[in-house]
Design an enzyme around this catalytic site. Structure first.
Site, mmCIF file in Angstrom:
data_model
loop_
_atom_site.group_PDB
_atom_site.id
_atom_site.type_symbol
_atom_site.label_atom_id
_atom_site.label_comp_id
_atom_site.label_asym_id
_atom_site.label_seq_id
_atom_site.Cartn_x
_atom_site.Cartn_y
_atom_site.Cartn_z
ATOM 1 C CB SER A 441 30.253 83.199 11.517
ATOM 2 O OG SER A 441 31.546 83.232 12.576
ATOM 3 C CG HIS A 462 26.556 80.758 9.530
ATOM 4 N ND1 HIS A 462 27.787 81.779 8.545
ATOM 5 C CD2 HIS A 462 27.174 81.158 10.662
ATOM 6 C CE1 HIS A 462 27.192 83.211 9.049
ATOM 7 N NE2 HIS A 462 27.416 82.916 10.642
ATOM 8 C CD GLU A 474 26.988 81.593 4.631
ATOM 9 O OE1 GLU A 474 27.208 82.238 3.890
ATOM 10 O OE2 GLU A 474 27.449 81.955 6.192
ATOM 11 C CG ASN A 512 30.489 86.850 8.735
ATOM 12 O OD1 ASN A 512 29.528 87.339 9.474
ATOM 13 N ND2 ASN A 512 30.268 85.234 9.426
#
Length: 733
Positions: A441, A462, A474, A512
């Site tokens: 992440s 991800h 992702e 993120n």
């Protein structure tokens, strides 16, 4: 070839078959509606026709309306798009009302021809609204089929009579879950609920038999008879009054007033219940047009339907041969690895699940067994299905078992050394064409790829937790990642039925990068003395599913501490979040690690149930005497995310704003009513966005400075979708 075909049998039953060429699922188009209308006219005018059965030539009945039709209606109307939409919707109502009345004499309610629907499988949206206009609905006993009206999920509501018919058929309270929540049911549950009439082995044969034996009375809908009363009561009936008052409160409570479709739907039901049926259809059409003209609904349709589908079909896939995954190796059988193994096996992919200890590997496989057992308990999964899925997973400690895998997904701890170690072990045994993916992440993919002997075949994937529930994946390209690796990752995500976005490598990637500033802004406000209740409710009132404080409790504060320390070490003096660290480090010192510790920004009971915002936190960070304006708090929370999305696009981390919007909604629940961060900026307009940024930057600092790209769009009177809506990268502007 045409969308519908017409065949009159020797028994006098005309069968109209819906079978859109070159589509796996039927979708309704304007041309299709016109053809259906002509066939209904033909059947009603032909004395040899005793009745009609409408069915599908595909395994399913229909997936809904082609939402591109809406754009065409607006376009064709020129300077009067609302009129074009309303007229187009009313034409649909006329066709469906013709089916419903089927030649019945308006005075005697006699002399009509029975029309039945035969559904072989799934029937969604217009695929149910059309059958609801017929006189009897027969569905195949197909437990995989889904029947319902999911329009509310993409920012609209059933606008082809489904809202009015279902409310009058079932009553507002009983219809509410199907209309306001988009609840889908299998055929047996749909029958039990009253959505359809019969579940049979052969719906076409059963429908024909019914048509040949139907009486005039079987053709008359309750709302077309004298003395009809709405089930559960109309709005001014004592019971109905309580229903609508409660429904209004429920809708506002769930939507916080930011989703126009839910309010419009309730208005259509309420107002329609006060007038005769045909007038109610006109009211439904007006509210439907109102919603379609709302920029929020247009943005939701674009992001959650059109762009989401485009990404799932490979809009940004490199032109590489098919890379369908046959066997996947999953390294690490913890929560993430177990989830990846589960979704892969459910997709029919062979899985080798590896962990350092056999007990841990077996525990990872047991996660799939537990998931399937729950499905069996809910009668969603058979014992045979469970056996087949579990048979696809091999749990082991032996890396040699990876030899036949064409994709490896590493899901060990977020520690570069551990990841490097398992990368080397796997690459020692896998084939030369296998692709290696790391699930991370935050860790830069280019750095992790240094442990690989083939960086062009190394990529980031991800997954969001829990893997089986979260729909976004992702995909991150390292500096040397090749097209084949990207195609492999995209094809894998397609196989496990999730939505991919592809981004370039930079710290925190895209998701993120945007989520962390949202959390941090909430924490900053706590330190400033802003009432935590105001922070959390401001977020929810603008459409965020969780406030920033609840979100950090769910993800765990110790993870925030770990990320903060790593980021500070990497950024040095440029690190901007010292004020946030003061709060989360204090929280960690107090043992308030979030939900898992049953203490965070919220208090929890012994079962882990949230009890409310903690007095311990507000005691340490007392509230300021003067509290900020609600809109200022909302702007801070939204802009913290949106500006990072723009910067990511500007920097080339994000290459397509469609991925930015879809990823934001599916990844962390960014205000779905807005269509995503770029759509939201287009809704409020770039000049207004710059104005908000300038005011926030003047008060709170440089993190709210408007990016150069946003200022350029504002100066030129442009929009993000006007400039980049076809998938152009910012560098191409």
């Amino acid at each position: 070839m045409t969308d519908f075909t017409y065949e009159l049998g020797a028994d006098g039953v005309a069968v109209i078959t819906w079978d859109v060429p070159e589509k796996s699922m039927n979708v309704m188009s304007l041309e299709g509606f016109a053809l259906l209308d002509s066939f209904i006219d033909k059947a009603l005018a032909d004395d040899a026709v005793k009745g009609v059965v409408i069915t599908s030539g595909k395994p399913d009945f229909a997936g809904g309306m082609d939402l591109n039709v809406i754009a065409k209606m607006k376009e064709d109307a020129g300077a009067e798009p609302a009129k074009g939409l309303y007229d187009g919707v009313m034409q649909m109502h006329r066709v469906l009302r013709k089916i419903e009345r089927a030649g019945l004499d308006p005075k005697t309610n006699k002399g009509g021809k029975p029309i039945a629907a035969a559904l072989p499988g799934t029937a969604l949206g217009i695929g149910l609204e059309l059958p609801l206009a017929t006189h009897r609905i027969f569905a195949a006993d197909n437990p995989k089929a889904k029947i319902g009206l999911p329009e509310i999920m993409v920012g609209i509501f059933p606008g082809a009579g489904g809202t009015t018919r279902l409310a009058r058929k079932m009553g507002a309270m009983v219809a509410a879950p199907f209309l306001l929540e988009g609840k889908l049911s299998d055929p047996k549950k749909a029958k039990a609920a009253g959505l359809i009439d019969e579940v049979v082995d052969d719906p076409v044969a059963a429908a024909k038999e019914w048509v040949l034996n139907a009486s005039d009375a079987d053709l008359v809908k309750p709302w077309d008879t004298k003395g009809y009363k709405m089930p559960g009561g109309a709005p001014y009936h004592p019971a109905g009054f309580m229903t609508f008052v409660g429904a209004s409160a429920m809708v506002h409570g769930k939507t916080m007033g930011v989703y126009p479709a839910a309010k419009a739907l309730l208005s259509a039901v309420y107002e329609g219940a006060l007038v005769p049926f045909d007038q109610a259809l006109s009211i439904e059409a007006r509210w439907f047009t109102n919603v379609l003209m709302n920029p929020s609904s247009s943005a939701m349709i674009r992001s959650l339907f059109i762009n989401k589908q485009a990404l799932e079909k490979g809009a940004n896939r490199p032109k590489v041969d098919d890379q369908t995954v046959k066997s996947v190796g999953v390294l690490g059988a913890g929560m993430m690895g177990a989830g990846i193994a589960l979704v892969s096996a459910l997709a029919g992919i062979k899985v080798v699940l590896i962990d350092a200890a056999q007990e841990a590997a077996d525990r990872g496989k047991a996660y799939t067994e537990s998931y399937l057992d729950k499905g069996i308990a809910r009668k969603k999964v058979t014992a045979e299905k469970k056996e087949a899925v579990l048979g696809l997973i091999t749990a082991t400690t032996d890396y040699a078992a990876l030899a036949g895998c064409d994709l490896i997904v590493e899901a060990v701890f977020e520690d570069p050394k551990v990841k490097a170690e398992v990368t080397a072990k796997a690459e020692a045994v896998i084939g030369k064409d296998a692709i290696f993916a790391t699930n991370t992440s935050t860790l830069p993919i280019t750095s992790l790829a240094k442990a690989s002997t083939r960086p062009e075949q190394f990529i980031g994937i991800h997954f969001f937790s829990p893997v089986e529930k979260m729909m976004l994946v992702e995909i991150i390209k390292g500096r040397e990642t090749g097209d084949k690796a990207v195609a492999k990752a995209l094809d894998f995500v397609r196989q496990i039925r999730k939505t991919p976005i592809v981004v370039n490598d930079e710290r925190f990637f895209y998701a993120n990068r945007c989520i962390i500033p949202y959390i941090n802004e909430g924490i900053r406000m706590v330190a400033e003395g802003v009432n935590p209740v105001l922070i959390e409710n401001a977020a929810k009132m603008v459409g965020m599913p969780l406030g920033p404080l609840q979100l950090v409790d769910e993800t765990s504060i110790d993870l925030g501490v770990k990320i903060a320390k790593a980021t500070k070490a990497a950024m040095g003096d440029a690190y901007p979040d010292g004020a946030v660290d003061d709060v989360i480090f204090w929280m960690a010192d107090q043992g308030r690690m979030g939900r898992k510790a049953k203490a965070g920004f919220y208090d929890y009971d012994d079962a882990g149930k949230r009890q409310g915002l903690s007095a311990v936190v507000t005691g340490h960070y007392p509230q300021a005497a003067a509290q900020p304006d609600l809109h200022e708090v909302q702007h801070r929370l939204l802009m913290a995310q949106v500006l990072e999305a723009v910067r990511a696009f500007e920097a080339g981390v994000l290459e397509d704003i469609r991925e930015g919007d879809v990823g934001a909604i599916l990844g962390w629940g960014f205000a779905p009513w807005s269509g995503g961060p770029f759509s939201w900026l287009d809704i409020i307009g770039a000049p207004r966005a710059v104005e908000i940024c300038d005011a926030l930057a003047a008060t709170f600092g440089a993190r709210f400075e408007a990016p150069a790209l946003l200022r350029d769009i504002a100066a030129k009177g442009d929009g993000f979708y006007a400039r980049f809506g076809e998938g152009q990268a910012a560098s191409a502007a």
